[in-house]
Every structure is written in structure tokens, then in C-alpha cells.
Write an enzyme that holds these catalytic residues in place. Sequence first.
Site, PDB file in Angstrom:
ATOM      1  N   LYS A  76       0.851  -1.195   0.000  1.00 13.79           N
ATOM      2  CA  LYS A  76       0.000   0.000   0.000  1.00 13.79           C
ATOM      3  C   LYS A  76       0.882   1.239   0.000  1.00 13.79           C
ATOM      4  CE  LYS A  76      -3.832   2.041   2.655  1.00 13.79           C
ATOM      5  NZ  LYS A  76      -4.736   1.827   3.818  1.00 13.79           N
ATOM      6  N   SER A 130      -9.471   1.692   2.840  1.00 13.51           N
ATOM      7  CA  SER A 130      -8.617   2.434   1.937  1.00 13.51           C
ATOM      8  C   SER A 130      -7.552   1.600   1.242  1.00 13.51           C
ATOM      9  CB  SER A 130      -7.905   3.551   2.719  1.00 13.51           C
ATOM     10  OG  SER A 130      -7.065   3.005   3.737  1.00 13.51           O
ATOM     11  N   SER A 190      -9.952  -0.558   7.049  1.00 10.93           N
ATOM     12  CA  SER A 190      -9.339  -0.363   5.734  1.00 10.93           C
ATOM     13  C   SER A 190      -8.571  -1.545   5.180  1.00 10.93           C
ATOM     14  CB  SER A 190      -8.423   0.873   5.757  1.00 10.93           C
ATOM     15  OG  SER A 190      -9.187   2.047   5.809  1.00 10.93           O
TER      16      SER A 190
END
Length: 380
Positions: free
Chosen positions: A31, A106, A130
Site C-alpha cells: 500500500k 482504503s 481499511s
Amino acid sequence: MTSSAAIPDGIFLARPPQAEAVEPGRRLAVKDLFDTAGLVTTYGSILFAEHVPAETAVAVRRLEAAGYQDIGKTNLHEFAYGTTSENPHFGTVPNPLARGRLAGGSSGGSAAALAAGLAEAALGTDTGGSIRIPAACCGITGFKPSYGLVPLDGCFPLAPTFDHAGPMARDVTTCTRVLETLAPSFVSTDMASEDIEVGLLWIELADPLVRARVEAASELFPRRRRLDLPLPEGTHAAFMREAADIHRELFEEHAEDYGENVRVKLERCLAVTDADYERATAARERYRERLHEAASEVDLVLTPTLVCVAPRVGTDELALRDTLTRLTFPFNLTGWPALALPCGPAEDGIPASVQLAAPPGEDARVLAAGAALERALSLD
């Protein structure tokens, strides 16, 4: 390895030169909230579009030292503050499992890379769900460890006492193996489903087919009971105040460079008063005690991960976020480890996801129960 031409737009923000040469088995998607030395790290923001860190985040370093190779930095909701991974600067993360559906956020890019078969493991962060929300949307597995178990050094914060880093994969075994590297103090274990007593929470809140799938998954644990615990109320201002404190100076100078979705949320966060924060913090502590008491006589709790399947692209995130975080946020609030794994097709043929959680420090129990459930689901 899937060729770069076949990689859907919106999943990766940066890829190292050797990405295409990495052999399957050790391909790691990271990420783009984690710093990577020599490789652009944007945090999902146009403000950091050309930011190249000098050092690599601790979690990434540990995985690289164990032989995992970073095949790319994955797209995310701007500054990790959102549930859909619709990024106004870098594009919407596609859901490889269901065209036209959200990948969730996210950590949407990490989930999408796994669902597309581009990586075997991925790193995500989880402040309100997330890791688990995109895992549920994309039909993969995601684990939010106990608070503080995985170091966040070199990772851009959202709300520090809610932030967690953790593994994502296509199965529980890989998540467990990755966690062993991320957290050297973690020791995995094995458990049989008949040895585990689960407490069932919030299943009635889910859409009909999601509810049916989660109930069917719960029945694979012979020892189960219903628990009575409401969802938390009056706690969100604690999260909001922490997010405001992280962004206060940057936002004051660069508000116009934030996307509208995150800008609106941060404006609300900046309006939180000291009194609001103190009340929310007190409510958080009371809820921590209530959850511990409600689950004191079971080994872990079982809930739906989401009340619905992956929503359609273009759904208003500001209206959607309370729905998507409803069943995940309680475990950020309390620091409990929580695992999301797919449990069969639900509405529109899209997978439902079941969530397992236990008190802080019981990460091995959650993952062992998840592995037992995964095996049972595969035989069902």
C-alpha cells in the site's frame, strides 16, 4: 506473471524496475502509505506525487528481508481516509472480482492486486476497517492484528491510536505466514472448529443473502451462542480529533490540493472541540469494557465483515462510509485483532465476508479459527 499491459489501471501507483521479473510465490504488493526507499511514495495525495523516501518502512523491510519482493505500490483512498479507493488524483481502484463494483478502501489497491492474481501477499493499513473492507469487497482475506503488534514506523498516520498495519492474501495460511515475519513475537497455533466457542454478533444487521452466508459459516462451529452488544455510539469524535491533529498544519497550507471527499471530512474533523474529544474518549473506554464483558465467556466473536456486498462505483462515499465501517470500526476502537474472509456468494453473486475477532493479544487464536473455518467452508 501477468504482463504489465494486462494490469488494470488504478491498482499500482509505482512499480520498481524488477517488478516483472519477480517469480510467483514471493510477490508483495505494498500500500502506498508505506515508505519505500528510492521508489515514489504518494500516500494517495497529489502533494506527495514526487516524494521519494530515503528509508523504507519497518514492515516492508522485514518482509523484504524474508524474501518477499515488492512488485508495486498500490493505489488507495487519499491519505487512507476513505472506504472506496476512489482517488481523485490517481484514479479509482477497479474490483477485479466484479466489474463496476468498488474495491473498498482504503487498502483497495492491495486487495485488487491479490484478487487479480498479481501478488501472493500484500500490506495494508486499517484505521476503521481499511484492510477488512477491501478484503470483503474483493473476495480475499485480510487481517487487522492487535493494536501495536505490527510496527507503523515509516507509514503515514491517519489516527494514531486507531491505526493498524497488517497482511492481506488469498487465504488465511498466507496471512499467518506474513504476520510471522511482520511481528517476530507472534507465534501461530492450530485449532479445530469443535474446540472453539464463538459468540455471534450483529448478523441480523446484514442484507439477506450476506446474513444467510454468515449464518451458514457460523454453523460450522458446533459451539456457538448469541451475544447481546450494541454498536458503539458517541466515539467517532476521538478518531476525528486524531485525524485533525495529523493534518492540521498541512491542511491549513494546502487545503485546495486535497480532493473534495477528504477535504470535507477534514473540515468536520477540525471542528471537533476538546469537550467533544473528551466525551468520545470516555465513551471509547466504556465500550472497550462492554465488549470485553460481552465476549468474556467465548473464545472469539463472529460477525459479518460488511452488512452488504461490494457497492457500485460512484456511490457517494460520504453517505456510504458509515455503512461500510459499521461492523469493522468497533475493533479499531478497542484494538482487537480481526480477520475478514470470504464465505460464499451473496447478493448479485458477489462474495459475502465473515469477520472473526478476539481480545488483544489473541491474534493466533483468531487466525487459527479462521484457518479452521476456511477448511470447513472449502468442504461445505
